[in-house]
Design an enzyme around this catalytic site. Structure first.
Site, PDB file in Angstrom:
ATOM      1  N   GLN A 118       0.830  -1.206   0.000  1.00  0.00           N
ATOM      2  CA  GLN A 118       0.000   0.000   0.000  1.00  0.00           C
ATOM      3  C   GLN A 118       0.866   1.257   0.000  1.00  0.00           C
ATOM      4  O   GLN A 118       1.523   1.565   0.997  1.00  0.00           O
ATOM      5  CB  GLN A 118      -0.889  -0.009   1.259  1.00  0.00           C
ATOM      6  CG  GLN A 118      -1.784   1.205   1.399  1.00  0.00           C
ATOM      7  CD  GLN A 118      -2.509   1.213   2.734  1.00  0.00           C
ATOM      8  OE1 GLN A 118      -1.986   0.729   3.728  1.00  0.00           O
ATOM      9  NE2 GLN A 118      -3.712   1.757   2.758  1.00  0.00           N
ATOM     10  N   GLY A 119       0.833   2.001  -1.096  1.00  0.00           N
ATOM     11  CA  GLY A 119       1.635   3.220  -1.173  1.00  0.00           C
ATOM     12  C   GLY A 119       0.808   4.464  -0.957  1.00  0.00           C
ATOM     13  O   GLY A 119       0.457   5.190  -1.894  1.00  0.00           O
ATOM     14  N   TYR A 120       0.471   4.701   0.284  1.00  0.00           N
ATOM     15  CA  TYR A 120      -0.301   5.895   0.638  1.00  0.00           C
ATOM     16  C   TYR A 120       0.610   6.961   1.257  1.00  0.00           C
ATOM     17  O   TYR A 120       0.798   8.026   0.711  1.00  0.00           O
ATOM     18  CB  TYR A 120      -1.397   5.523   1.647  1.00  0.00           C
ATOM     19  CG  TYR A 120      -2.707   5.000   1.084  1.00  0.00           C
ATOM     20  CD1 TYR A 120      -2.761   4.309  -0.113  1.00  0.00           C
ATOM     21  CD2 TYR A 120      -3.898   5.188   1.782  1.00  0.00           C
ATOM     22  CE1 TYR A 120      -3.975   3.819  -0.617  1.00  0.00           C
ATOM     23  CE2 TYR A 120      -5.113   4.710   1.292  1.00  0.00           C
ATOM     24  CZ  TYR A 120      -5.154   4.025   0.105  1.00  0.00           C
ATOM     25  OH  TYR A 120      -6.342   3.552  -0.366  1.00  0.00           O
ATOM     26  N   SER A 121       1.166   6.632   2.448  1.00  0.00           N
ATOM     27  CA  SER A 121       1.874   7.651   3.238  1.00  0.00           C
ATOM     28  C   SER A 121       3.141   8.155   2.557  1.00  0.00           C
ATOM     29  O   SER A 121       3.836   7.408   1.880  1.00  0.00           O
ATOM     30  CB  SER A 121       2.262   7.088   4.607  1.00  0.00           C
ATOM     31  OG  SER A 121       1.147   6.546   5.245  1.00  0.00           O
ATOM     32  N   SER A 123       4.447  -0.951   4.178  1.00  0.00           N
ATOM     33  CA  SER A 123       4.645  -2.271   4.774  1.00  0.00           C
ATOM     34  C   SER A 123       4.986  -3.293   3.701  1.00  0.00           C
ATOM     35  O   SER A 123       4.293  -3.384   2.688  1.00  0.00           O
ATOM     36  CB  SER A 123       3.381  -2.723   5.505  1.00  0.00           C
ATOM     37  OG  SER A 123       3.141  -1.887   6.605  1.00  0.00           O
ATOM     38  N   GLU A 144      -9.814  -1.206   5.401  1.00  0.00           N
ATOM     39  CA  GLU A 144      -8.598  -1.412   6.172  1.00  0.00           C
ATOM     40  C   GLU A 144      -8.888  -1.222   7.658  1.00  0.00           C
ATOM     41  O   GLU A 144      -8.454  -1.997   8.503  1.00  0.00           O
ATOM     42  CB  GLU A 144      -7.525  -0.416   5.707  1.00  0.00           C
ATOM     43  CG  GLU A 144      -6.209  -0.558   6.456  1.00  0.00           C
ATOM     44  CD  GLU A 144      -5.150   0.433   5.990  1.00  0.00           C
ATOM     45  OE1 GLU A 144      -5.451   1.244   5.087  1.00  0.00           O
ATOM     46  OE2 GLU A 144      -4.043   0.394   6.539  1.00  0.00           O
ATOM     47  N   GLU A 179      -6.282   9.671  16.850  1.00  0.00           N
ATOM     48  CA  GLU A 179      -6.745  11.069  16.874  1.00  0.00           C
ATOM     49  C   GLU A 179      -7.517  11.380  15.594  1.00  0.00           C
ATOM     50  O   GLU A 179      -8.547  12.060  15.632  1.00  0.00           O
ATOM     51  CB  GLU A 179      -5.551  12.016  17.036  1.00  0.00           C
ATOM     52  CG  GLU A 179      -4.888  11.960  18.413  1.00  0.00           C
ATOM     53  CD  GLU A 179      -4.060  10.700  18.621  1.00  0.00           C
ATOM     54  OE1 GLU A 179      -3.623  10.093  17.629  1.00  0.00           O
ATOM     55  OE2 GLU A 179      -3.855  10.301  19.783  1.00  0.00           O
TER      56      GLU A 179
HETATM   57  C1  LIG Z   1       3.614  -0.345  11.404  1.00  0.00           C
HETATM   58  C2  LIG Z   1       3.122   0.625  10.406  1.00  0.00           C
HETATM   59  C3  LIG Z   1       2.781   0.184   9.152  1.00  0.00           C
HETATM   60  C4  LIG Z   1       2.360   1.087   8.180  1.00  0.00           C
HETATM   61  N1  LIG Z   1       2.077   0.628   6.933  1.00  0.00           N
HETATM   62  C5  LIG Z   1       1.769   1.504   5.961  1.00  0.00           C
HETATM   63  C6  LIG Z   1       1.586   1.061   4.631  1.00  0.00           C
HETATM   64  O1  LIG Z   1       1.689  -0.127   4.310  1.00  0.00           O
HETATM   65  N2  LIG Z   1       1.307   1.971   3.666  1.00  0.00           N
HETATM   66  C7  LIG Z   1       1.169   3.287   3.960  1.00  0.00           C
HETATM   67  O2  LIG Z   1       0.904   4.069   3.063  1.00  0.00           O
HETATM   68  N3  LIG Z   1       1.335   3.753   5.233  1.00  0.00           N
HETATM   69  C8  LIG Z   1       1.641   2.877   6.231  1.00  0.00           C
HETATM   70  N4  LIG Z   1       1.841   3.343   7.515  1.00  0.00           N
HETATM   71  C9  LIG Z   1       1.788   4.775   7.742  1.00  0.00           C
HETATM   72  C10 LIG Z   1       0.608   5.256   8.564  1.00  0.00           C
HETATM   73  O3  LIG Z   1      -0.559   5.250   7.803  1.00  0.00           O
HETATM   74  C11 LIG Z   1       0.952   6.673   9.075  1.00  0.00           C
HETATM   75  O4  LIG Z   1       2.013   6.524   9.989  1.00  0.00           O
HETATM   76  C12 LIG Z   1      -0.204   7.347   9.755  1.00  0.00           C
HETATM   77  O5  LIG Z   1      -1.203   7.683   8.815  1.00  0.00           O
HETATM   78  C13 LIG Z   1       0.212   8.595  10.539  1.00  0.00           C
HETATM   79  O6  LIG Z   1       0.968   9.473   9.763  1.00  0.00           O
HETATM   80  P1  LIG Z   1       2.362  10.034  10.305  1.00  0.00           P
HETATM   81  O7  LIG Z   1       3.173   8.883  10.719  1.00  0.00           O
HETATM   82  O8  LIG Z   1       2.890  10.941   9.272  1.00  0.00           O
HETATM   83  O9  LIG Z   1       2.010  10.838  11.613  1.00  0.00           O
HETATM   84  P2  LIG Z   1       1.510  12.366  11.714  1.00  0.00           P
HETATM   85  O10 LIG Z   1       0.373  12.561  10.789  1.00  0.00           O
HETATM   86  O11 LIG Z   1       2.654  13.268  11.584  1.00  0.00           O
HETATM   87  O12 LIG Z   1       0.960  12.382  13.193  1.00  0.00           O
HETATM   88  C14 LIG Z   1       1.769  12.631  14.368  1.00  0.00           C
HETATM   89  C15 LIG Z   1       0.830  12.748  15.567  1.00  0.00           C
HETATM   90  O13 LIG Z   1      -0.030  13.899  15.391  1.00  0.00           O
HETATM   91  C16 LIG Z   1      -1.361  13.544  15.469  1.00  0.00           C
HETATM   92  N5  LIG Z   1      -2.165  14.339  14.563  1.00  0.00           N
HETATM   93  C17 LIG Z   1      -1.970  14.565  13.250  1.00  0.00           C
HETATM   94  N6  LIG Z   1      -2.951  15.309  12.730  1.00  0.00           N
HETATM   95  C18 LIG Z   1      -3.803  15.573  13.740  1.00  0.00           C
HETATM   96  C19 LIG Z   1      -5.000  16.310  13.841  1.00  0.00           C
HETATM   97  N7  LIG Z   1      -5.563  16.914  12.800  1.00  0.00           N
HETATM   98  N8  LIG Z   1      -5.587  16.370  15.055  1.00  0.00           N
HETATM   99  C20 LIG Z   1      -5.044  15.767  16.119  1.00  0.00           C
HETATM  100  N9  LIG Z   1      -3.923  15.058  16.092  1.00  0.00           N
HETATM  101  C21 LIG Z   1      -3.295  14.968  14.903  1.00  0.00           C
HETATM  102  C22 LIG Z   1      -1.398  12.067  15.084  1.00  0.00           C
HETATM  103  O14 LIG Z   1      -2.555  11.433  15.600  1.00  0.00           O
HETATM  104  C23 LIG Z   1      -0.108  11.552  15.701  1.00  0.00           C
HETATM  105  O15 LIG Z   1      -0.338  11.252  17.050  1.00  0.00           O
HETATM  106  C24 LIG Z   1       2.237   2.449   8.498  1.00  0.00           C
HETATM  107  C25 LIG Z   1       2.547   2.891   9.781  1.00  0.00           C
HETATM  108  C26 LIG Z   1       2.994   1.994  10.723  1.00  0.00           C
HETATM  109  C27 LIG Z   1       3.329   2.508  12.074  1.00  0.00           C
END
Ligand SMILES: Cc1cc2nc3c(=O)[nH]c(=O)nc-3n(C[C@H](O)[C@H](O)[C@H](O)COP(=O)(O)OP(=O)(O)OC[C@H]3O[C@@H](n4cnc5c(N)ncnc54)[C@H](O)[C@@H]3O)c2cc1C
Ligand SMILES: Cc1cc2nc3c(=O)[nH]c(=O)nc-3n(C[C@H](O)[C@H](O)[C@H](O)COP(=O)(O)OP(=O)(O)OC[C@H]3O[C@@H](n4cnc5c(N)ncnc54)[C@H](O)[C@@H]3O)c2cc1C
Lengths: 395, 366
Positions: free
Chosen positions: A135-138, A170, A259, A380
């Site tokens: 999954q290439g989202y983030s 992942s 998901e 959140e």
């Molecule tokens: C084990 C693991 C597997 C993953 N696998 C994949 C994958 O296969 N493909 C993929 O695309 N992604 C994957 N991800 C990524 C995951 O989707 C992101 O980590 C997640 O969406 C959060 O983004 P971020 O890490 O940039 O955190 P940030 O968005 O930077 O968040 C940091 C903190 O701020 C808080 N925050 C952010 N915005 C708000 C708001 N508006 N209000 C209140 N709080 C807020 C968050 O809740 C968090 O606590 C994976 C992540 C993990 C940990």
């Protein structure tokens, strides 16, 4: 009603005897603390002959994707039947024959948004475990604010030219293909310039770099796209875009609801999960009163959450979409799963502090659960979705 | 919810909004009353009093899931009625017995003519197994001596179901509240509803007054308690929903710092968390009703799960309800306090969180 109950019990008996005859003894350790997931894919190496046999037998019956239509490799089960299937698997502690991002995420999105040709091309290999998707989202700059993805997608006539970077992908290093959110229109509002694109990982210019997790495992990666040319259509004229160009956000969101519902299941008392009581008192461990009280509360919440998951699945089958409530399911299920693992660590004390000690992967699993409330949208973000879309609070 | 259940809920809501909004409870309280018999008669006409009474005896016999739906709607506006005591608990107890006297009693419940109260507790906590009140043999009859506390709906009920200790176990008696030797002390309760402490001074009870068999109260009482616990859980989920609805409404209407307070994420996330909590509890409540209808022998876990969760949820909903209303939430003129007080009473009635958690723990092997 009586007729229905009868049909269901006949169905159960049929499954039961099929499982008796076809599920190899070695595959009946579904509750083992070791990870035996069968992910499938072009380069999959079976850990044992039994794992391969089990997969093949399930493929033949459509049991790897029980609710998908038979035409796409499924068994065409309805909700009630699917429930029975999971119960029967749990009854003999059978492993699931196959897990994959194709089954959990891409498949449901294709079933909803794909053309008939796309369904035929992509679903069967997923059902048969022949392809492994990631999954290439983030992206580094687009996590919670997913609609800000910047990976560039340019129209070059017969192909799309992709440049940019994904992160936290992942199993990208193990995957055969990636479904990616790419920015195809830089002028439009951020939600309206995203395309949902299918890319083969072997395409020149795609590379991955593994990232190590706190659990010591390294299941996710940075994924780079460097002048990657993605054919718009394959030789049969089947498009590599799911849904409409620039409307990939609709597909992305739909996929996320699946998901999230899937992730939520891990923390609730469903899917044959053993009672917390049994897990905690393994090997006759004694719980102190404070730990015991916390465990009882977690058990209560798990049971109720499991019932909620079932209730929402029933609603989904009755045509009332789960939609935004999947945010609730994800939030509740993952927070609970973190609690459960905290309790398991506390119950096993210093014995669970050794990597690969008497409790096997328990410490690594505990650390892994901390990602549950991050991946697929953080807690959140889930609460914000509930707050806006369910409760209608001002943004 | 099935379509029928939705219809039942909607029609109940319509009736209650018209006839029993929270203001009705407030008016009763201000008039020094705890119960409106005319309202109960209306409910009886709609089949609510007989919801668990067989049709042969004038009931509507709709089952426990349906009773839960009514209880939930009543909870939303804190309706003061003997629905749980009479229509659910007493009716379920009486249904376990097939003699003609029990059947007449069921008819009297369904028609709304007779109301019941359950006299089980003797101390501050629910524990029927530890009943001390004695019923000693006296020739062909029994003599009851002791005190019952927290007899919900007990000050005004026409009849009492009384649990007492006999030679070799516990026995359930079905007595007219006016029997010689019974003294009812009506207590002003925090939730403004009816409850009494009742003393039994050498009260005579005959074999006729025994419900079910001597020394085997639990055969009759256990299903009745479970029915009551499930319906009470449903009522509490309604109490939570009512309080929550007011709170979310207020977040969309109250301005501070120049904006609606519902715009503050600190409140949004707490409200969202609370909604999640109420949804999960609603599942447990619905499941308990369904189990009592479909597999009553094995419903104990589902019932305790519902009561435990509903207790927790209602508590959270009213605490957050007052907090998010700020100063006005603390005032008597405002309804939130009524929700808070009912939630506290309902938390204790028929077993608190700890009681049901312990039952669940036993069943799950913890
Ligand atoms: C084990 C693991 C597997 C993953 N696998 C994949 C994958 O296969 N493909 C993929 O695309 N992604 C994957 N991800 C990524 C995951 O989707 C992101 O980590 C997640 O969406 C959060 O983004 P971020 O890490 O940039 O955190 P940030 O968005 O930077 O968040 C940091 C903190 O701020 C808080 N925050 C952010 N915005 C708000 C708001 N508006 N209000 C209140 N709080 C807020 C968050 O809740 C968090 O606590 C994976 C992540 C993990 C940990
Ligand atoms: C028993 C009692 C005695 C009192 N005595 C006095 C007294 O002697 N003198 C006096 O002057 N006052 C007194 N007060 C008033 C008290 O100080 C106010 O009630 C209090 O400041 C809250 O203001 P409010 O009631 O207008 O609530 P609001 O400000 O409307 O708050 C409603 C809710 O919104 C939340 N909220 C508001 N703004 C934000 C924000 N920016 N971010 C997140 N959440 C927010 C609040 O925390 C609260 O939960 C008393 C109140 C009580 C209950």
């Amino acid at each position: 009603m009586a007729q229905m109950a009868q049909d269901q019990s006949a169905f159960r008996m049929e499954l039961r005897s099929w499982l008796e005859a076809n599920c190899p003894a070695e595959m009946r350790d579904g509750n083992s603390s070791r990870d035996h997931t069968c992910w499938g894919g072009r380069n999959w190496v079976f850990e044992s002959e039994a794992q391969e046999t089990w997969l093949n037998r399930c493929i033949e019956k459509g049991f790897t994707v029980p609710t998908w239509p038979k035409a796409y490799g499924g068994a065409g089960m309805n909700r009630a039947e699917e429930k029975i299937w999971h119960e029967e698997l749990a009854r003999i502690e059978a492993r699931r024959p196959l897990d994959s991002f194709g089954i959990w995420m891409l498949g449901p999105a294709l079933l909803h948004f794909g053309t008939e040709e796309q369904k035929k091309k992509y679903l069967l290999p997923i059902a048969r475990g022949e392809i492994r998707w990631c999954q290439g989202y983030s992206e580094p700059g687009a996590g919670s604010d997913l609609a800000s993805v910047q990976t560039k997608c340019e129209d070059k006539g017969d192909h799309w030219l992709v440049n940019g970077q994904k992160i936290w992908t992942s199993y990208a290093d193990k995957a055969d293909a990636i479904f990616a959110l790419v920015r195809s229109d830089r002028e439009a509002k951020k939600h309206l310039g995203i395309t949902f694109l299918l890319i083969d990982m072997e395409t020149p210019g795609v590379s991955t770099r593994p990232i190590k997790l706190i659990s010591g495992m390294s299941p996710f990666c940075e994924t780079f796209f460097d002048n990657v040319e993605v054919p718009k259509e394959d030789e049969d004229g089947i498009s590599s875009v799911v849904g409409t160009i620039n409307r990939g956000w609709d597909v992305a969101k739909y996929l996320l609801t699946h998901e999230r519902s899937m992730i939520s299941a891990i923390g609730s008392g469903t899917g044959g999960m053993r009672p917390l009581a049994q897990v905690l008192t393994d090997d006759g461990a004694e719980l102190d009163p404070i730990l015991r009280a916390a465990a009882i509360k977690a058990e209560i919440d798990s049971l109720a959450t499991g019932l909620t998951l079932e209730r929402y699945k029933d609603m989904a089958e009755a045509g009332q979409g789960v939609g935004d409530a999947s945010a609730m399911l994800k939030y509740v299920g993952t927070e609970l799963n973190k609690d459960r693992h905290e309790l398991m660590m506390a119950a096993s004390g210093s014995d669970a502090l050794e990597w690969d000690g008497p409790y096997g992967s328990r410490p690594a699993d505990w650390l892994r659960t901390k990602a549950n409330s991050i991946e697929g949208g953080t807690s959140e973000v889930m609460l914000s979705i509930v707050s806006r879309r369910v409760l209608g609070l001002p943004g | 919810m099935t379509e029928e259940e939705t219809m039942l809920a909607d029609s109940a809501r319509g009736f209650l909004d018209e006839n029993a909004p929270v203001k009705q409870l407030r008016d009763l309280r201000d008039a020094g009353k705890t119960f409106d018999r005319a309202l109960w008669q209306e409910m009886a006409k709609m089949g609510w009093a007989g919801i668990l009474v067989p049709e042969d005896h004038g009931g509507s016999d709709m089952g426990h899931a349906a009773a839960g739906i009514l209880a939930r709607e009543m909870g939303k506006t804190l309706v003061a009625s003997p629905f749980l005591s009479s229509a659910v608990i007493a009716a379920t107890a009486l249904r376990q017995v097939s003699d003609s006297r029990a059947q007449e009693a069921l008819s009297a419940i369904a028609s709304g003519e007779v109301t019941y109260a359950l006299a089980v507790d003797e101390g501050p906590k629910f524990s029927p197994e530890k009943t001390e009140m004695s019923a000693t043999r006296d020739g062909n009859s029994f003599r009851l001596n002791g005190e019952k506390t927290f007899v919900v709906d007990g000050a005004l009920a026409d009849r009492l179901l009384v649990l007492a200790k006999t030679d070799a176990g516990l026995t359930l008696f079905d007595l007219p509240a006016g029997r010689n030797g019974i003294t009812r002390n009506h207590k002003g309760m925090i939730d403004s509803r009816d409850a009494a402490r009742i003393t039994f001074d050498n009260v005579e009870a005959t074999g006729e007054d025994v419900l079910g068999n001597v020394d085997q109260a639990m055969k009759v009482l256990q299903p009745a308690l479970e029915a009551g616990q499930a319906a009470l859980a449903a009522e509490m989920s309604g109490v939570a929903a009512g309080a929550f609805g007011m709170t979310v409404g207020y977040l969309k209407e109250r301005k501070q710092f120049g904006v609606l307070i519902g715009q503050f994420q600190a409140l949004q996330h707490r409200a969202a968390d609370l909604w999640c909590h109420t949804e999960v509890t609603a599942s447990a409540v619905a499941h308990a009703g369904r189990m009592l209808d479909e597999d009553p022998e094995n419903a104990s876990l589902a019932v305790s799960l519902a009561k435990a969760r509903a207790t927790d949820t209602a508590k959270r909903a009213v605490i957050e309800g007052v907090q998010m209303h700020g100063g006005i939430g603390m005032t008597d003129d405002f309804d939130m306090g009524f929700y808070m007080k009912r939630a506290r009473v309902a938390a204790e009635w028929l077993g608190d969180y700890g009681y049901h958690a312990e039952k669940i723990a036993k069943i799950r092997g913890l």
